[in-house]
Design a protein around this motif. Structure first.
Motif, PDB file in Angstrom:
ATOM      1  N   ARG A 370       5.326 -37.250 -19.662  1.00 31.91           N
ATOM      2  CA  ARG A 370       4.264 -37.887 -19.952  1.00 31.91           C
ATOM      3  C   ARG A 370       3.156 -37.133 -20.417  1.00 31.91           C
ATOM      4  O   ARG A 370       2.088 -37.113 -20.129  1.00 31.91           O
ATOM      5  N   ALA A 372       0.650 -37.909 -22.530  1.00 32.54           N
ATOM      6  CA  ALA A 372      -0.857 -38.661 -22.385  1.00 32.54           C
ATOM      7  C   ALA A 372      -1.557 -38.023 -21.148  1.00 32.54           C
ATOM      8  O   ALA A 372      -2.830 -38.106 -21.030  1.00 32.54           O
ATOM      9  N   ASP A 373      -0.666 -37.656 -20.100  1.00 26.03           N
ATOM     10  CA  ASP A 373      -1.108 -37.590 -18.778  1.00 26.03           C
ATOM     11  C   ASP A 373      -1.563 -36.259 -18.809  1.00 26.03           C
ATOM     12  O   ASP A 373      -2.383 -35.712 -17.871  1.00 26.03           O
ATOM     13  N   GLU A 374      -1.020 -35.084 -19.607  1.00 24.88           N
ATOM     14  CA  GLU A 374      -1.349 -33.701 -19.732  1.00 24.88           C
ATOM     15  C   GLU A 374      -2.302 -33.135 -20.641  1.00 24.88           C
ATOM     16  O   GLU A 374      -2.601 -31.896 -20.666  1.00 24.88           O
ATOM     17  N   ALA A 401       4.165 -43.395 -22.586  1.00 26.73           N
ATOM     18  CA  ALA A 401       3.879 -42.002 -22.152  1.00 26.73           C
ATOM     19  C   ALA A 401       2.934 -41.206 -23.163  1.00 26.73           C
ATOM     20  O   ALA A 401       2.433 -40.284 -22.772  1.00 26.73           O
TER      21      ALA A 401
END
Length: 981
Positions: A370, A372-374, A401
């Protein structure tokens, strides 16, 4: 899902007028009517094509001289010429100072995996190209010269190619790792005078690879090296030395040349013979690229574009042209270690437009990644994808994601050096579809009779002239090959070779190639490259490589090779081995088929042309659409039957000529039949020979693990993986076994020397350490690394309990390190083992400095009833998802015996594992959890926390079975190393 964010609106900014709208307004003034709808504007661009292309040239701001009249001479797609009175220079258009664009702003950023990035401003890039052009001019390069460039995607090759092009030379590029035969198959047609060469990655090594290239390119008079390797015996000059020698020479002019002056030679994928050398003109490529970048992509000077490509793909040329807009270009010549590699580049370099492929997006999705989360992707405004069909679910994954950025599917090809269908800055994105037709290109789908069809799949054609149509082919003096390639199937129109369906809104859904080009999991393979690599296998009279849907991996494909053999020849194990070896050595590992089938004949049309499409349909069990057009339709049933037999057999049946004699190695080492049987079963081959190379036969690293496990289980010899890789042949393995002691290997092994306190790794469920080798190599620590191997069974075959194994392992460990603090790491089965060892060490007063568990599930006996039930359901679901495990379970139910010895051994260890109850542990535990897992599996971590309350969990972007494999093991090693430092 429908994305509504326009490609021209960076996140956090107010919407702005797109360049599409600005140019449309100018065309509306010219047309005297509104062109507000996408269909109306596209209709204007093709029906009033002269006005459209002339207005685009004038609006573009490109530097040119002469007259835009006439815009086009001739109305025939095959022979029309655009702007015959216009003169321009491609490189001047790319690198000229632009009003409102900072000449000191970054223009080209070159990233590497193993060294710092190079960053060139627009001024620095222009100066670098200028001095390099002076050096090349001093070396005799000028208008009409032909130049080859073989190099990875970096700033050095970009500068060199632009320098050659600025002088009016024609340039062809490729990457070193495609193989010598493939390079020569393309480049021999060019008859070039100069070779620009980066020898890193050449097949055969720098010296041998260079010699082979020069031997096959007799017209090359000058070799200029772009790398920093030793020159050796090659008659070569380094580019920096060439530039230094011309330091005092005047800068050559960049001549403005005719609009259709040859610029690039591109190459087809080799569907119907040797790759076609396609010549593209400077003006057509430049104007098409500028239209696509500015109008369809709304690319501006503030943008930073990164398209993941190599110099062998047209997207490299396409991305370079973004410099003409004033945008900054990012290039990368390193490997893709995993799903995070490219997204990290996007984030670190603040890329606004990212280009990739469906294969990479699928890799990310399968990995549970994902981005966008990192990463901070707030600057990213558009994602482009090409190279294969982009599936609906991939649009949905990007929305979840990555973010709201539109995912634009673009499609065209090397043949036109551009796109037929692509993005639109004002339209929403519909999953699975390209947003719009390219302006100025009269693209439709037609049925076999050439009639336009809408809402159904047809052949993609272009019915009116367009500037980026190639000039022609090299070595085609009368144009007959050019005509056959694009104009013979449907008279008067360009036939592209793609299948497409257009909707009433002008959007398109691509359906893949209509010819025989293979696209195996994103790797494009030209059938003629396969056939060329097989030329040395004289038993084959003809062959056909086709794609087959992989039943064991939905969404993926594999290659099936159909061969017709000489009379008297048989597809036995020896011949299949030679076929695979020839493909791997003469082409690449990607060219090695998953299945080789002998058939009496291949499907051909009435005019004698081989029909890969018919064969592909037969191999996949699909209805053959063009069966009536075949001369020999009866062969399709034979092909289907051969595929069914192969799918229904557990082991390849020996063909005629197969020998059941035990093979003997040349050095007198006997190859036992049990070993030969294991070799055949693991590889899925019908025969064995002593000099069989495991890797030549298509063996993967996972299959190497299976092979060595089977050797241990069946033959009682624990062969170390590094020993096997030293001689990965059947006779080499036999020799190792003959020289090794029988019986279970136990005790402590030094896996990597070092200084200081040791690090101990525990064996796997088969009692081996081979699975840990990649981790051992990747660890960044000076400390010695040991492996511990307790005997999993007693002398009478009884499986020992985890408690017994832990007692044994503790004693082994203390013989190496009598006093603490101790550092212990274990994966899966080994994780539970080192956990119990840590409990015993602390109970005896020995401190434990580090305890690392790598995705070791808590044993079932330590779960609550609800957790155990969830585990059982997860296991059933996992079995249903794995055809191999499902087959094994069905066989066990029916016969009471295990079909797979490796699986049987794993199940015995698993039974021992799950019967154990966790000992309470009050020390610190670091748990490296595989991020891709069934949710209920993650919930059972509560059992670990009940036993070890000081549990710290960190996720590794992998699944349980891939956490110790590349590229994921690198991230695991990085985190472990930081703890062990």
């Amino acid at each position: 899902m429908t994305a509504t964010v326009t490609a021209s609106t960076p996140a956090g900014e107010e919407p702005r007028t797109s360049q599409w709208a600005e140019f449309r307004a100018r065309c509306e003034e010219l047309a005297g009517r509104p062109l507000g709808s996408p269909l109306a504007f596209h209709d204007f661009s093709i029906r009033e094509g002269d006005a459209f292309w002339r207005t685009l040239l004038e609006w573009s701001g490109l530097p040119w001289s002469g007259s835009p009249e006439p815009t086009v001479v001739g109305d025939d797609v095959e022979g029309a010429r655009f702007f015959p009175e216009v003169r321009l220079n491609y490189v001047e258009a790319l690198l000229r100072p632009l009003p409102g664009v900072d000449d000191e702003a970054p223009a080209l950023t070159s990233l590497h995996a193993d060294r710092p990035a190079e960053r060139l401003s627009r001024r620095e890039l222009r100066e670098a190209v200028g001095v390099t052009a002076a050096a090349l001019a001093d070396a005799g390069i000028g208008v009409g010269s032909r130049v080859l460039a073989v190099a990875p995607n970096n700033a050095t090759v970009a500068v060199a190619v632009l320098a050659a092009a600025s002088l009016g030379a024609v340039v062809a590029t490729s990457t070193p790792d495609v193989g010598t035969a493939a390079l020569l198959g393309r480049f021999q047609q060019v008859e070039a005078q100069l070779l620009l060469l980066d020898r890193n990655g050449l097949h055969g090594g720098p010296e041998e690879g260079t010699s082979a290239l020069l031997a096959g390119l007799p017209t090359v008079r000058r070799l200029v090296l772009l790398d920093e390797l030793p020159v050796g015996d090659a008659p070569a000059t380094r580019l920096p030395d060439l530039v230094a020698a011309a330091a005092g020479a005047p800068r050559p002019d960049w001549p403005r040349l005719p609009f259709d002056h040859p610029l690039f030679v591109m190459f087809s994928s080799g569907t119907t013979g040797p790759p076609k050398a396609i010549v593209h003109g400077a003006g057509g490529a430049l104007l098409e690229h500028l239209k696509e970048h500015r109008l369809h992509g709304d690319l501006r000077p503030a943008d930073r574009m990164y398209f993941h490509t190599t110099t062998a793909w047209m997207m490299w040329n396409w991305q370079l042209s973004a410099l003409a807009v004033g945008a900054s270009v990012v290039v990368y010549d390193g490997p893709v270690h995993g799903p995070e590699t490219l997204w990290r580049i996007v984030a670190d370099e603040r890329v606004t437009v990212f280009g990739t492929s469906p294969t990479y997006l699928q890799l990310c999705q399968d990995a549970g990644h994902r981005p966008a989360d990192e990463y901070d992707l707030s600057h990213l405004r558009a994602v482009l994808s090409t190279g294969a069909v982009l599936h609906d679910w991939q649009f949905e994954w990007v929305a979840r994601a990555v973010g709201p950025q539109p995912l634009q599917s673009i499609s065209g090809g090397t043949d036109i050096l551009g796109c037929f269908v692509l993005g639109h800055p004002e339209l929403p994105v519909s999953p699975g579809r390209c947003q719009t037709r390219s302006l100025g290109l009269d693209v439709v789908a037609v049925d076999p009779d050439g009639r336009e069809v809408a809402g159904e799949v047809g052949e993609l054609v272009c019915r009116r002239p367009f500037p980026s149509r190639p000039i022609g082919f090299l070595q085609d003096p009368d144009g007959s090959r050019f005509h056959r390639a694009y104009f013979s199937q449907h008279a008067g129109v360009w036939t592209h070779g793609d299948l497409v369906e257009f909707g009433p809104d002008g959007s398109a859904r691509m359906h893949g190639r209509s010819d025989g080009v293979l696209n195996v999991n994103g790797v494009r393979i030209g059938p003629s490259e396969v056939y060329t690599a097989l030329h040395e296998v004289t038993e084959i009279t003809s062959a056909m490589a086709v794609e087959q849907r992989d039943a064991s991996a939905p969404g993926r494909t594999r290659m099936v090779l159909l061969v017709v053999l000489q009379p008297g020849a048989a597809l036995d194990g020896e011949l299949e081995r030679r076929i695979r070896r020839a493909l791997r050595r003469n082409a690449s590992p990607a060219h090695v088929p998953s299945l080789v089938l002998a058939v009496p004949e291949l499907p051909v049309t009435h005019n004698g042309k081989a029909s890969e499409r018919a064969a592909r349909d037969a191999v996949n069990g699909d209805v053959v659409a063009n069966e009536a057009a075949l001369r020999n339709p009866g062969c399709l049933a034979v092909i289907r039957a051969a595929v069914e037999r192969a799918a229904g057999s557990d082991e390849p049946a020996p063909g005629p000529g197969h020998s059941t004699a035990v093979p003997r190695a040349a050095a007198g080492v006997s190859v036992p039949e049990p070993l030969a049987r294991i070799w055949r079963e693991v590889l899925g081959t019908a025969d064995t020979r002593p000099d069989d190379d495991f890797m030549d036969l298509g063996g993967s690293s996972r299959q190497v693990m299976s092979l060595l496990r089977r050797v241990k289980l069946d033959l009682g010899v624990d062969v170390q993986i590094l020993t096997f890789y030293a001689d990965p042949t059947l006779q080499g393995l036999a020799r190792t076994i003959e020289q090794s002691p029988r019986g279970e290997t136990t005790g402590v092994q030094l896996l990597r020397p070092g200084t200081g306190r040791p690090v101990f790794l525990a064996c796997d469920a088969w009692g081996q350490l081979n699975e840990l080798q990649a981790l051992v190599v990747a660890l960044e620590t000076d400390r010695p690394v040991y492996g511990v191997q307790p005997a999993l069974s007693d002398g009478d075959g009884r499986r020992r309990s985890i408690a017994e194994l832990a007692d044994d392992t503790t004693g082994q460990l203390l013989t190496v390190q009598p006093t603490g603090p101790h550092s212990l790491v274990g994966y899966s089965f080994g994780g539970l083992l080192v956990y119990e060892v840590a409990c015993r060490l602390r109970a005896a007063g020995h401190p434990v400095a580090f305890l690392g568990l790598v995705d070791a599930l808590p044993p079932t006996a330590s779960l609550t009833p609800r957790e155990a039930a969830a585990r059982r359901w997860a296991g059933r679901w996992d079995t249903l998802r794995s055809p191999a495990r499902l087959t094994e379970q069905l066989h066990l139910r029916l016969t009471g015996e295990h079909a797979d010895p490796e699986e049987a051994a794993w199940l015995r260890s698993s039974t021992t594992y799950n019967a154990h109850r966790l000992t309470p542990y009050d020390g610190a535990v670091t748990y490296f959890q595989a991020a891709r897992r069934l949710p209920v599996v993650g919930n059972t971590l509560a059992a670990w926390r009940r036993a070890a309350p000081h549990l710290l969990v960190t996720e590794i972007p992998a699944d349980h079975n891939s956490v110790l494999a590349h590229p994921h093991v690198l991230e695991l090693a990085r985190r472990l190393s930081a703890t062990l430092a």
